[in-house]
Scaffold this motif. Structure first.
Motif: not given
Length: 201
Positions: A89, A92-93, A98
């Motif tokens: 997480r 991705f933030k 990917d």
């Protein structure tokens, strides 16, 4: 052909990614540390970066933050043995496109690269479409597409630049602010510099 950088302290991983990407016709350079990669990026920006989270000295998360601080807008694919939901997480933030878990397959690498490079192509195409709408004075439609572009590419200078073109006649002060924002994200953005000079004259 894309320029791909691989940042991983495992020789075998660098070798597999290099071979897979070169087989697809790309140019590939490998780096053991984030610091080495940053030095190379200053000289020549890649089209895509594959990187591990566990790196000597500066780790992958710090590397991503450094890219953000320096206003580089480069698609990044994380390739890591770390699989905790919190870590995934967190990265991705920070804007990665990917996340591949080690061990990975060449097919997974190819798919991740295709997704990342397609995103960049999508940005360019959408920017061209919005610019055409502005030139054709389809301002409402251009504004609607621009909102989506801001949401999809928050670290790109293009949404700011295009928004400045959209409002420069009606609100030159705010347009200048967005041009400065575009230049803070990419100080080599010549069109943004040119438009800003015109507004400041």
């Amino acid at each position: 052909m894309a320029l791909v950088y691989v940042v991983d302290d495992e020789l075998n991983v660098r070798r597999i990614i290099k071979q897979t990407m070169e087989n697809e016709g790309n140019e590939v350079s490998g780096f053991v540390t984030a610091e080495e990669a940053l030095e190379a990026i200053e000289k020549r920006q890649p089209d895509l970066i594959f990187m591990d989270l566990t790196l000597p000295s500066m780790d992958g998360v710090q590397f991503l933050k450094e890219l953000e601080d320096r206003a580089y807008s480069i698609p990044v694919v994380v390739v890591s043995a770390i699989t905790s939901p919190e870590s995934i997480r967190a990265v991705f933030k920070l804007g990665i496109v990917d996340f591949l878990t080690k061990p990975f397959t060449p097919q997974e690498l190819r798919q991740a690269a295709e997704l990342s490079l397609k995103n960049e192509e999508s940005l360019q195409k959408r920017a061209r479409d919005i610019r055409r709408l502005i030139e054709e004075k389809e301002f409402r439609k251009a504004n609607s597409l621009l909102r989506e572009l801001f949401a999809d590419f928050p670290s790109s200078p293009y949404p700011h630049f295009l928004y400045a073109l959209l409002i420069k006649s009606s609100n030159p002060r705010v347009a200048a602010k967005h041009l400065r924002a575009a230049l803070s994200l990419d100080e080599e953005f010549k069109e943004a510099s040119s438009e800003l000079r015109k507004l400041e004259e």
